[in-house]
Scaffold this motif. Structure first.
Motif, mmCIF file in Angstrom:
data_model
loop_
_atom_site.group_PDB
_atom_site.id
_atom_site.type_symbol
_atom_site.label_atom_id
_atom_site.label_comp_id
_atom_site.label_asym_id
_atom_site.label_seq_id
_atom_site.Cartn_x
_atom_site.Cartn_y
_atom_site.Cartn_z
ATOM 1 N N LEU A 79 0.832 -1.203 0.000
ATOM 2 C CA LEU A 79 0.000 0.000 0.000
ATOM 3 C C LEU A 79 0.870 1.258 0.000
ATOM 4 C CD1 LEU A 79 -2.778 -0.949 2.576
ATOM 5 C CD2 LEU A 79 -2.962 -0.895 0.079
ATOM 6 N N PRO A 80 0.379 2.333 -0.594
ATOM 7 C CA PRO A 80 1.107 3.603 -0.526
ATOM 8 C C PRO A 80 1.106 4.133 0.900
ATOM 9 C CG PRO A 80 -1.055 3.923 -1.522
ATOM 10 C CD PRO A 80 -0.878 2.442 -1.366
ATOM 11 N N PHE A 81 2.124 4.933 1.220
ATOM 12 C CA PHE A 81 2.231 5.425 2.594
ATOM 13 C C PHE A 81 2.826 6.830 2.617
ATOM 14 C CE2 PHE A 81 6.147 3.233 1.575
ATOM 15 C CZ PHE A 81 7.148 4.024 2.125
ATOM 16 N N ASP A 82 2.577 7.512 3.715
ATOM 17 C CA ASP A 82 3.175 8.825 3.948
ATOM 18 C C ASP A 82 4.564 8.640 4.556
ATOM 19 O OD1 ASP A 82 0.834 10.167 3.094
ATOM 20 O OD2 ASP A 82 -0.069 9.838 5.077
ATOM 21 N N ALA A 83 5.486 9.508 4.175
ATOM 22 C CA ALA A 83 6.875 9.363 4.612
ATOM 23 C C ALA A 83 7.002 9.338 6.133
ATOM 24 C CB ALA A 83 7.720 10.487 4.029
ATOM 25 N N ASP A 84 6.120 10.064 6.824
ATOM 26 C CA ASP A 84 6.251 10.123 8.282
ATOM 27 C C ASP A 84 5.725 8.869 8.983
ATOM 28 O OD1 ASP A 84 3.551 10.476 7.923
ATOM 29 O OD2 ASP A 84 3.448 12.476 8.816
ATOM 30 N N LEU A 85 5.200 7.905 8.204
ATOM 31 C CA LEU A 85 4.758 6.650 8.819
ATOM 32 C C LEU A 85 5.947 5.842 9.333
ATOM 33 C CD1 LEU A 85 2.491 4.495 9.366
ATOM 34 C CD2 LEU A 85 3.034 3.573 7.109
ATOM 35 N N LEU A 86 7.058 5.868 8.592
ATOM 36 C CA LEU A 86 8.205 5.033 8.917
ATOM 37 C C LEU A 86 9.226 5.799 9.741
ATOM 38 C CD1 LEU A 86 8.787 3.206 5.504
ATOM 39 C CD2 LEU A 86 7.311 2.536 7.398
ATOM 40 N N GLU A 87 9.876 5.081 10.622
ATOM 41 C CA GLU A 87 10.948 5.686 11.405
ATOM 42 C C GLU A 87 12.082 6.116 10.477
ATOM 43 O OE1 GLU A 87 13.339 2.394 13.495
ATOM 44 O OE2 GLU A 87 11.397 1.450 13.079
ATOM 45 N N PRO A 88 12.835 7.150 10.828
ATOM 46 C CA PRO A 88 13.896 7.658 9.951
ATOM 47 C C PRO A 88 14.915 6.603 9.545
ATOM 48 C CG PRO A 88 13.437 9.236 11.694
ATOM 49 C CD PRO A 88 12.645 8.000 12.026
ATOM 50 N N GLU A 89 15.276 5.687 10.455
ATOM 51 C CA GLU A 89 16.254 4.647 10.121
ATOM 52 C C GLU A 89 15.758 3.772 8.979
ATOM 53 O OE1 GLU A 89 18.582 0.827 12.165
ATOM 54 O OE2 GLU A 89 17.022 1.904 13.271
ATOM 55 N N LEU A 90 14.496 3.370 9.040
ATOM 56 C CA LEU A 90 13.926 2.517 8.009
ATOM 57 C C LEU A 90 13.796 3.272 6.689
ATOM 58 C CD1 LEU A 90 12.728 -0.087 7.041
ATOM 59 C CD2 LEU A 90 10.586 0.488 8.193
ATOM 60 N N LEU A 91 13.375 4.511 6.753
ATOM 61 C CA LEU A 91 13.250 5.310 5.535
ATOM 62 C C LEU A 91 14.620 5.492 4.875
ATOM 63 C CD1 LEU A 91 10.730 6.538 4.245
ATOM 64 C CD2 LEU A 91 11.352 8.721 5.259
ATOM 65 N N HIS A 92 15.653 5.665 5.689
ATOM 66 C CA HIS A 92 17.009 5.816 5.154
ATOM 67 C C HIS A 92 17.472 4.530 4.483
ATOM 68 C CE1 HIS A 92 21.074 7.195 4.682
ATOM 69 N NE2 HIS A 92 21.548 6.233 5.458
ATOM 70 N N ILE A 93 17.161 3.386 5.079
ATOM 71 C CA ILE A 93 17.516 2.104 4.475
ATOM 72 C C ILE A 93 16.851 1.957 3.108
ATOM 73 C CG2 ILE A 93 17.145 -0.398 4.654
ATOM 74 C CD1 ILE A 93 17.575 -0.116 7.677
ATOM 75 N N LEU A 94 15.574 2.276 3.025
ATOM 76 C CA LEU A 94 14.862 2.165 1.748
ATOM 77 C C LEU A 94 15.439 3.118 0.716
ATOM 78 C CD1 LEU A 94 11.203 1.897 3.086
ATOM 79 C CD2 LEU A 94 12.557 0.078 2.045
ATOM 80 N N ASP A 95 15.846 4.278 1.158
ATOM 81 C CA ASP A 95 16.463 5.239 0.244
ATOM 82 C C ASP A 95 17.793 4.702 -0.269
ATOM 83 O OD1 ASP A 95 16.647 7.710 -1.117
ATOM 84 O OD2 ASP A 95 17.953 8.491 0.452
ATOM 85 N N ARG A 96 18.616 4.135 0.621
ATOM 86 C CA ARG A 96 19.893 3.551 0.205
ATOM 87 C C ARG A 96 19.686 2.418 -0.795
ATOM 88 N NH1 ARG A 96 21.649 1.198 5.377
ATOM 89 N NH2 ARG A 96 23.046 0.017 4.003
ATOM 90 N N ALA A 97 18.628 1.648 -0.592
ATOM 91 C CA ALA A 97 18.341 0.511 -1.485
ATOM 92 C C ALA A 97 17.660 0.935 -2.775
ATOM 93 C CB ALA A 97 17.459 -0.501 -0.754
ATOM 94 N N ARG A 98 17.349 2.227 -2.877
ATOM 95 C CA ARG A 98 16.562 2.735 -4.009
ATOM 96 C C ARG A 98 15.294 1.898 -4.178
ATOM 97 N NH1 ARG A 98 20.733 3.368 -8.791
ATOM 98 N NH2 ARG A 98 22.171 2.220 -7.469
ATOM 99 N N ALA A 99 14.646 1.658 -3.066
ATOM 100 C CA ALA A 99 13.480 0.784 -3.016
ATOM 101 C C ALA A 99 12.177 1.553 -2.902
ATOM 102 C CB ALA A 99 13.604 -0.179 -1.837
ATOM 103 N N LEU A 100 12.232 2.875 -3.064
ATOM 104 C CA LEU A 100 11.033 3.693 -2.971
ATOM 105 C C LEU A 100 10.672 4.272 -4.333
ATOM 106 C CD1 LEU A 100 11.853 5.716 0.260
ATOM 107 C CD2 LEU A 100 10.187 3.857 0.043
#
Length: 340
Positions: A79-100
């Protein structure tokens, strides 16, 4: 965050998996980031059992505008989500993985994460429409159970050679390794994106394996003690590799894999096949062909219907005009040593 990626899962990666490549360098850190993702989700107690695409679609239709509220929504239900749903550490991991990727005014994960026993496995986000999509679902669970039952009944010896043909997300090799940790494991697939995820999933599960981009066994020499296969078995009008089983109402790839595997069996070796077979006029052509193949090579065949009727909606496809049902089957072909 960097610009969101889109398209195929690894559309900007070179085909690094060509031929033997047991230690491809993670030059951009994406694999390391995805490993961190699996580790973090496991630490958070994440658990998700992936249903069929049809069930998934029905769940989505109940609330078509729904946004994700938790990790299962993000990584299970895609499902789509708002960026503030995820903790910063997890959002950073997804960004590093280019998974967003951008989805309307929100974000969406390019990967799903499914539970399989003690492991978490990465695979493609829903819907799996891309040609190089890596599929995971109920067939994966049934395949895993078949392997577990076979290896619990008769474990492989230490040092045995095992090939997971068309590994996809790596289910077969990973499950087998948990039962027989001291075997040599080779995972093959025609899809380099699948091999990259299989490598990550195997590493996360603590499984050592070799990886080979190939549509057959020709790049790998010698004989094998165990070969595993969970090929596609549905006629797919879009020709998607993970779904289209080819001729024989979808059983052609299963038969082709068996023809590749059986001549390469070592003494006491086994070929474990999980697939589907279309029943026409009460006859199972795949069973007949596999029986003939086993006899030709002096092997024994154990063949059983796991489920007599699946994917009934496929019978509306003109390609199934003469088919009365599609059965899920297990086929184990064994080469007995002369002394046995």
């Amino acid at each position: 965050m960097e610009q969101m990626a889109s398209g195929a899962l690894f559309d900007d990666d070179p085909s690094q998996e060509q031929g033997w490549n047991p230690s491809v360098a993670d030059t951009d850190g994406r694999a390391a980031a995805l490993l961190d993702l699996l580790a973090l989700l496991k630490a958070r107690g994440y658990h998700f059992i992936t249903p069929t695409p049809a069930t998934h679609a029905r769940l989505i239709e109940r609330a078509p505008l729904r946004r994700a509220h938790d990790l299962r929504d993000v990584f299970g239900w895609s499902l789509p989500f708002d960026a503030d749903l995820l903790e910063p550490e997890l959002l950073h991991i997804l960004d590093r993985a280019r998974a967003l990727e951008q989805h309307g005014d929100g974000l969406k994960s390019r990967f799903r994460v499914s539970s399989l026993g003690p492991d978490l496995l990465l695979h493609s986000a829903y819907p799996t429409d891309d040609q190089d999509a890596i599929f995971f679902g109920p067939d994966s669970y049934r395949f895993a159970r078949l392997i577990s039952d076979e290896l619990s009944r008769c474990p492989q010896r230490d040092g045995a050679r095992l090939v997971d043909m068309g590994t996809g997300a790596g289910v077969g090799g990973i499950v087998a390794a948990h039962h027989c940790p001291r075997v040599e494991i080779i995972m093959t697939d025609v899809n380099p994106a699948a091999l990259r995820l299989a490598r990550i999933n195997a590493q996360a599960a603590g499984v050592d394996a070799h990886f080979c981009e190939a549509g057959d066994l020709s790049p790998i020499g010698g004989t094998f003690d165990l070969l595993l296969a969970n090929p596609p078995y549905i006629v797919d009008s879009a020709g998607r590799a993970y779904r289209d089983g080819g001729g024989m109402h979808g059983a052609e790839i299963s038969l082709t894999m068996a023809r590749q595997a059986v001549p390469r069996l070592a003494d006491d070796g086994r070929f474990i096949l999980y697939t589907g077979s279309a029943i026409v006029g009460g006859n199972d052509e795949l069973k007949v062909r596999l029986s003939s193949l086993a006899q030709e090579h002096g092997c024994l065949l154990r063949y059983a219907e796991i489920d007599p009727d699946v994917f009934g909606e496929e019978l509306e496809n003109p390609a199934y005009a003469d088919v009365e049902r599609i059965a899920l089957i297990s086929a184990v072909i064994e080469r007995r040593a002369a002394s046995n």
